[in-house]
Design a protein around this motif. Structure first.
Motif, PDB file in Angstrom:
ATOM      1  N   ASN A 108      45.131  43.013  31.583  1.00 42.50           N
ATOM      2  CA  ASN A 108      43.697  42.718  31.751  1.00 42.50           C
ATOM      3  C   ASN A 108      43.401  42.398  33.200  1.00 42.50           C
ATOM      4  N   PRO A 109      42.857  43.376  33.930  1.00 42.61           N
ATOM      5  CA  PRO A 109      42.395  43.027  35.280  1.00 42.61           C
ATOM      6  C   PRO A 109      41.303  41.969  35.153  1.00 42.61           C
ATOM      7  N   LEU A 110      41.386  40.907  35.930  1.00 42.18           N
ATOM      8  CA  LEU A 110      40.422  39.817  35.801  1.00 42.18           C
ATOM      9  C   LEU A 110      39.125  40.217  36.503  1.00 42.18           C
ATOM     10  N   PRO A 111      37.991  40.123  35.839  1.00 39.28           N
ATOM     11  CA  PRO A 111      36.729  40.404  36.551  1.00 39.28           C
ATOM     12  C   PRO A 111      36.607  39.486  37.762  1.00 39.28           C
ATOM     13  N   LYS A 112      36.114  40.028  38.857  1.00 38.56           N
ATOM     14  CA  LYS A 112      36.072  39.245  40.102  1.00 38.56           C
ATOM     15  C   LYS A 112      35.313  37.922  39.971  1.00 38.56           C
ATOM     16  N   PRO A 113      34.222  37.865  39.226  1.00 42.48           N
ATOM     17  CA  PRO A 113      33.504  36.579  39.160  1.00 42.48           C
ATOM     18  C   PRO A 113      34.206  35.531  38.287  1.00 42.48           C
ATOM     19  N   VAL A 114      35.394  35.830  37.800  1.00 40.52           N
ATOM     20  CA  VAL A 114      36.068  34.912  36.880  1.00 40.52           C
ATOM     21  C   VAL A 114      37.369  34.410  37.501  1.00 40.52           C
ATOM     22  N   THR A 125      44.631  37.985  40.018  1.00 34.53           N
ATOM     23  CA  THR A 125      43.770  39.165  39.907  1.00 34.53           C
ATOM     24  C   THR A 125      44.003  39.917  38.603  1.00 34.53           C
ATOM     25  N   HIS A 126      45.203  39.835  38.046  1.00 32.60           N
ATOM     26  CA  HIS A 126      45.546  40.574  36.831  1.00 32.60           C
ATOM     27  C   HIS A 126      46.418  39.700  35.943  1.00 32.60           C
ATOM     28  N   THR A 173      41.636  47.806  40.141  1.00 32.32           N
ATOM     29  CA  THR A 173      40.983  46.650  40.729  1.00 32.32           C
ATOM     30  C   THR A 173      41.105  46.668  42.247  1.00 32.32           C
ATOM     31  N   ALA A 228      38.266  37.739  44.524  1.00 31.93           N
ATOM     32  CA  ALA A 228      36.834  37.463  44.624  1.00 31.93           C
ATOM     33  C   ALA A 228      36.609  36.182  45.412  1.00 31.93           C
ATOM     34  N   THR A 246      29.142  32.472  41.738  1.00 24.47           N
ATOM     35  CA  THR A 246      28.820  33.894  41.657  1.00 24.47           C
ATOM     36  C   THR A 246      27.309  34.098  41.728  1.00 24.47           C
ATOM     37  N   SER A 299      32.285  42.141  33.978  1.00 23.45           N
ATOM     38  CA  SER A 299      32.633  43.280  33.134  1.00 23.45           C
ATOM     39  C   SER A 299      34.129  43.228  32.863  1.00 23.45           C
ATOM     40  N   THR A 351      37.509  44.705  30.805  1.00 24.77           N
ATOM     41  CA  THR A 351      38.168  45.734  30.003  1.00 24.77           C
ATOM     42  C   THR A 351      39.668  45.488  30.048  1.00 24.77           C
ATOM     43  N   ALA A 352      40.294  45.423  28.898  1.00 22.86           N
ATOM     44  CA  ALA A 352      41.755  45.331  28.844  1.00 22.86           C
ATOM     45  C   ALA A 352      42.330  46.737  28.707  1.00 22.86           C
TER      46      ALA A 352
END
Lengths: 158, 325
Positions: A83-89, A133-134, B15, B20, B27, B34, B36-37
């Protein structure tokens, strides 16, 4: 400590039946995101509930649930879920602690306490949750036909 | 180890490399989260299959937060009747969306000694942190409310006049209030659909408003002059007879607080006496009679000594001598 997690799992079990199915592959993978909300009941007690948000705020605690199901008639082996982590998280741990993480965009992996972050001045420091990041899980057991499982991790909206 | 290479492919493909950047405000409102796994696995026969999950999209709402802080290091010294007295504040949008803030200055805060008169609120439009009359923009509520990006700050000047009847050590408190235009209220209050990016705007921990106070302190310095005389007669006594020398001693005492500027001691030579040339001293140091770089002069009628700017609490002693005709 995290008493609401079982509830989340129960919710999940119900939810993922309606999750997106990928009929073309023998494995089905679904992703759901929940947010913790504090709910004050009539007697003034506050409890945390999980709900599926459409919007969140910086600082909100999120729970990510990835559910996998082997929908085929044959076993699947060497299952790896990434699961790549969404940047805002910002990453905030997993439920099982068996994950590997990456702090460099998925190039190198390991448990968080083994990873280093390269600073701009050339020095390096121990990686923090905020660097992740992941996230990925390598499942050693073969997933038998028809069986399923779930992976849970937590994040905070930056 | 086919699966490992597949995983590496995922990582690098899916990615961007940078982590970030977390802003203080969080943010930016309207950003989509968004998720997705992905999964890879081997099927019997050895081939590796990779699949994505569904994608969950959540939008970040706008958090309304603001801080106001006085930029002044302490009390701003002022004087009775002074105009254009400047108090400086900094307003920071600590929320995560673009937001305009309504400003209100209060000069009638209780618990202080007096209320200055508000002249105007001025926005530091050139961003140098200094009040530049005629360059910086006068604030008009509802017309040019400062519109700040997340984490952006701006200096605001509150310009006041000090009443003429105030005295030394009088102190005035002036507060500046900033309120988010979208709305204020208890933390958690939601303004549906009014957030940047189309989501909700939600009041943050600051209540979407904040205020802080600056202080004006009147400093009024006063001077008192005490003159004494010592007579020395030609016979070694202290009789005032023709030929006696009179030494005049002038002590200027600055009281109150602050600094008294451009203090000049001037004393006419008494009739029936003659000034003794080059007899002026300041703090026991001799001064010349000419109008020149040193502080003293004798203009034929008066002795004049320029003391310059003298802080309250200090004294200056001037002497000069005359002979009785």
């Amino acid at each position: 400590m995290i008493t609401y997690i079982p509830k989340a799992i129960i919710m999940m079990a119900a939810t993922c039946m309606t999750g997106t199915a990928y009929a073309a592959t023998p494995l089905q993978l679904s992703s759901d995101v929940y947010v913790e909300r504090a709910e004050t009941s009539a007697d003034g007690a506050t409890k945390l509930i999980l709900e599926k948000p459409t919007t969140v705020l910086p600082g909100d605690n999120l729970v990510f649930v990835v559910k996998y199901t082997n929908a085929s008639n044959e076993p699947a082996s060497n299952l790896m879920v990434t699961n790549p982590l969404p940047k805002p998280v910002q990453f905030n741990g997993t439920a099982d602690g068996n994950e590997q993480v990456s702090v460099d965009g998925g190039k190198t992996w390991g448990s968080l306490n083994t990873l280093l972050v390269q600073e701009a001045d050339g020095t390096s420091r121990s990686a923090q949750m905020s660097d992740v990041t992941h996230i990925r899980w390598e499942l050693s057991q073969t997933l038998a036909a028809g069986s399923s499982g779930k992976l849970i991790f937590r994040g905070i909206v930056r | 180890m086919q699966k490992l290479s597949a995983a590496l492919l995922f990582g690098s493909a899916c990615t961007a490399l940078s982590v970030a950047q977390a802003q203080a405000a969080g943010t930016v409102a309207g950003t989509d989260i968004s998720n997705t796994a992905e999964a890879s696995f081997q099927v019997p026969g050895g081939s590796t299959v990779t699949i994505p999950s569904n994608t969950v999209v959540i939008t970040v709402d706008e958090l309304l937060d603001v801080t106001v802080t006085s930029s002044d290091p302490g009390d701003i010294s002022t004087s009775p009747g002074a105009t254009d007295q400047v108090l400086t504040f900094q307003i920071t949008n600590t929320g995560n969306g673009q937001e305009a803030f309504r400003l209100t200055a209060d000069t009638a805060v209780g618990g202080d000694d007096f209320d200055p008169t508000l002249q105007q609120i001025v926005i530091d439009s050139d961003g140098n942190g200094l009040y530049d009359p005629g360059i910086d923009t006068v604030y008009v509520a509802g017309s040019n409310d400062p519109d700040l990006a997340p984490d952006e700050s701006i200096s605001i000047f509150v310009i006041t006049t000090i009443p003429a009847d105030r005295v030394d050590t009088d102190r005035a408190e002036v507060s500046l209030l900033a309120e988010a235009n979208t709305g204020t209220g208890a933390p958690g209050t939601s303004f549906d659909g009014l957030g940047q990016g189309g989501g909700d705007a939600v009041v943050g921990t600051t209540g979407a408003d904040d205020d802080d106070s600056g202080f004006l302190a009147v400093q009024q310095a006063l001077v008192t002059l005490v003159k004494s005389a010592t007579v020395l007669d030609p016979f070694g006594g202290d009789q005032a007879v023709p030929g006696s020398t009179i030494t005049y001693n002038l002590v200027a005492t600055i009281s109150g607080s602050g600094v008294l500027n451009n203090v000049i001691i001037s004393d006419p030579i008494p009739t029936s006496t003659v000034y003794i040339p080059a007899s002026i001293t300041l703090e026991t140091a001799a001064l010349t009679d000419a109008t020149d770089a040193d502080a003293g002069e004798f203009d034929g009628t008066n002795i004049n000594v320029s003391l310059g700017n003298v802080p309250a609490g200090e004294t200056r002693t001037v002497t000069f001598e005359v002979t009785i005709e």
